[in-house]
Write a protein that holds these residues in place. Structure first.
Motif, PDB file in Angstrom:
ATOM      1  N   ARG A  49     122.852  73.370  72.781  1.00  0.00           N
ATOM      2  CA  ARG A  49     123.928  72.905  71.908  1.00  0.00           C
ATOM      3  C   ARG A  49     124.899  74.007  71.497  1.00  0.00           C
ATOM      4  N   ALA A  56     130.570  70.820  63.040  1.00  0.00           N
ATOM      5  CA  ALA A  56     129.421  70.067  62.542  1.00  0.00           C
ATOM      6  C   ALA A  56     129.826  68.620  62.245  1.00  0.00           C
ATOM      7  N   PRO A  57     128.950  67.649  62.486  1.00  0.00           N
ATOM      8  CA  PRO A  57     127.550  67.786  62.909  1.00  0.00           C
ATOM      9  C   PRO A  57     127.367  67.850  64.420  1.00  0.00           C
ATOM     10  N   SER A 255     115.515  70.812  67.182  1.00  0.00           N
ATOM     11  CA  SER A 255     116.861  70.319  66.945  1.00  0.00           C
ATOM     12  C   SER A 255     117.672  71.201  66.003  1.00  0.00           C
ATOM     13  N   GLU A 256     117.046  72.144  65.321  1.00  0.00           N
ATOM     14  CA  GLU A 256     117.786  72.988  64.382  1.00  0.00           C
ATOM     15  C   GLU A 256     118.672  73.995  65.105  1.00  0.00           C
ATOM     16  N   TYR A 260     120.129  68.756  70.421  1.00  0.00           N
ATOM     17  CA  TYR A 260     120.430  67.644  69.530  1.00  0.00           C
ATOM     18  C   TYR A 260     119.265  66.655  69.540  1.00  0.00           C
ATOM     19  N   SER A 261     119.038  66.005  68.422  1.00  0.00           N
ATOM     20  CA  SER A 261     118.024  64.955  68.336  1.00  0.00           C
ATOM     21  C   SER A 261     118.594  63.759  67.593  1.00  0.00           C
ATOM     22  N   TYR A 262     118.665  62.644  68.276  1.00  0.00           N
ATOM     23  CA  TYR A 262     119.170  61.415  67.666  1.00  0.00           C
ATOM     24  C   TYR A 262     118.278  60.984  66.509  1.00  0.00           C
ATOM     25  N   ARG A 264     116.131  62.870  64.698  1.00  0.00           N
ATOM     26  CA  ARG A 264     116.132  63.842  63.609  1.00  0.00           C
ATOM     27  C   ARG A 264     117.396  63.733  62.767  1.00  0.00           C
ATOM     28  N   SER A 265     118.520  63.435  63.410  1.00  0.00           N
ATOM     29  CA  SER A 265     119.808  63.405  62.701  1.00  0.00           C
ATOM     30  C   SER A 265     120.216  62.008  62.273  1.00  0.00           C
ATOM     31  N   ARG A 268     123.537  60.832  63.982  1.00  0.00           N
ATOM     32  CA  ARG A 268     124.807  61.551  63.794  1.00  0.00           C
ATOM     33  C   ARG A 268     124.689  62.951  64.374  1.00  0.00           C
ATOM     34  N   CYS A 269     124.972  63.065  65.672  1.00  0.00           N
ATOM     35  CA  CYS A 269     124.837  64.368  66.331  1.00  0.00           C
ATOM     36  C   CYS A 269     125.590  64.333  67.654  1.00  0.00           C
TER      37      CYS A 269
END
Length: 288
Positions: A49, A56-57, A255-256, A260-262, A264-265, A268-269
Motif C-alpha cells: 500500500r 488517507a484512508p 493492514s496497519e 489494505y483490509s476491507y 479491518r477498515s 473504507r480503504c
C-alpha cells in the motif's frame, strides 16, 4: 534488497520453481519472483500500500478506481506501478471485478483495448498471451492469484470466497493449457489475503467449503482457509504442488502498514494489486 517469503527447490528445464521474495521497484514495495522473470520475461508483482499519491484512508498506493479515491490519484498510482516495472508503454487491462467466474483472454496487443472494454463489463480473471500487455487486478482481503506458463503466457485472477467456490482459478488454468502446456508445467503464486486466522464465516458456508474442498479448507471452527481450498482445486486439475508458492501473509493482520483490509477498515480503504506483464525484449527491469 530481497527477503524470501516462500520458495521451492531448484530449476527445471522449463522454468524455475516458484519463489516469492519481497523487493522494491523504485518507490513500490512488492512480492515478486526474479528467477521467473529471468527465465520467461514475465514480471509479476503483488504490490503493497505504500509509495503512491493517495490520501488517507486510501494511503497511499491505492490501485482501485471504485473505492471513492480521487481518480487522478488512482491513475497516477497505476502509472507509478507500470513505470516501476519498466512497463510504462504496456497496454493495461483492469477489469471491473464482480466476484464471478468470467475470464477474459487477450491474444495480442492489438486486442488489448477491446479486451479491457470487455473486462470492464465484469470479469475476475485475465489471461494474456501477448507482449506489452499488463493485467492488473485489485484486492483488500480477497485472494490474488497469478499463474504463469513456460510459454510466457500468464493469468491474473481475483478469488474471493465466491471465486474460489466458482473455481475461477481453475478456469484460468484451463485457458493457459494450450499448445502442449500441461497444468503440471504451470507456476502458481498466491498473494497476500485474509488468512484462516481472521476469516471467520457462518456455519453453512464453512460446511460448504468442507464439502467442496475437504476438511483442510476449514482450519478451525468456522475459520475458512482459502489457500487450502485453492490448493485443493489446483491439485485436482493436475497442478504440481511444488509449483505453488504462497505469500502466507494475512492482509487483516498486516493492514496497519503493508496492505489494505476491507474487514479491518469496515470497507473504507484502498486496494493493493496483483499485476503481471511480459515486456518486449530489452524493456525488462529488476528489483533492488
Amino acid at each position: 534488497m530481497t527477503t524470501d517469503v516462500s520458495s521451492h527447490g531448484s530449476a527445471t528445464l522449463d522454468m524455475p520453481f516458484p519463489r516469492l521474495s519481497e523487493g522494491r521497484f523504485s518507490s513500490c514495495a512488492a512480492l515478486t519472483d526474479e528467477s521467473l522473470y529471468e527465465a520467461t520475461g514475465v514480471r509479476i508483482a503483488f504490490t503493497q500500500r505504500t509509495g503512491g499519491e493517495s490520501d488517507a484512508p486510501f494511503d497511499s498506493l491505492n490501485l482501485g478506481d471504485h473505492v471513492g479515491d480521487d481518480s487522478a490519484h488512482v491513475a497516477a498510482n497505476r502509472r507509478i506501478v507500470l513505470a516501476a516495472l519498466q512497463a510504462s508503454g504496456a497496454s493495461l487491462i483492469q477489469p471491473n471485478q464482480v466476484h464471478g467466474d468470467t475470464v477474459v483472454t487477450c491474444e495480442s496487443r492489438e486486442d488489448a483495448a477491446a479486451c479491457h472494454a470487455l473486462a470492464r463489463k465484469g470479469a475476475d480473471g485475465v489471461v494474456v498471451r501477448a507482449h506489452d500487455v499488463a493485467a492488473l487486478l485489485c484486492f483488500a482481503d480477497c485472494v490474488p492469484v497469478i499463474i504463469v506458463s513456460p510459454a510466457g503466457h500468464f493469468a491474473v485472477v481475483h478469488a474471493g470466497w465466491r471465486g474460489v467456490m466458482n473455481r475461477i482459478s481453475e478456469r484460468a488454468i484451463d485457458a493457459l493449457c494450450i499448445g502442449g502446456i500441461e497444468p503440471s508445467d504451470l507456476n502458481i503464486y498466491i498473494g497476500p489475503h485474509i488468512e484462516a486466522c481472521c476469516f471467520e464465516v457462518d456455519e453453512e458456508l464453512a460446511r460448504r467449503f468442507v464439502r467442496e474442498f475437504g476438511d483442510a479448507a476449514v482450519s478451525s471452527h468456522r475459520h475458512v482457509d482459502l489457500t487450502a481450498a485453492l490448493v485443493s482445486g489446483f491439485v485436482s486439475r493436475g497442478v504440481d504442488v511444488e509449483r505453488i508458492a504462497c505469500a502466507h501473509v494475512c492482509t487483516m493482520c498486516d493492514s496497519e502498514e503493508r496492505y489494505y483490509s476491507y474487514r479491518r477498515s469496515a470497507g473504507r480503504c484502498g486496494r493493493h494489486g496483483a499485476v503481471a506483464v511480459r515486456v518486449s525484449e530489452g524493456e525488462g527491469s529488476g528489483a533492488s
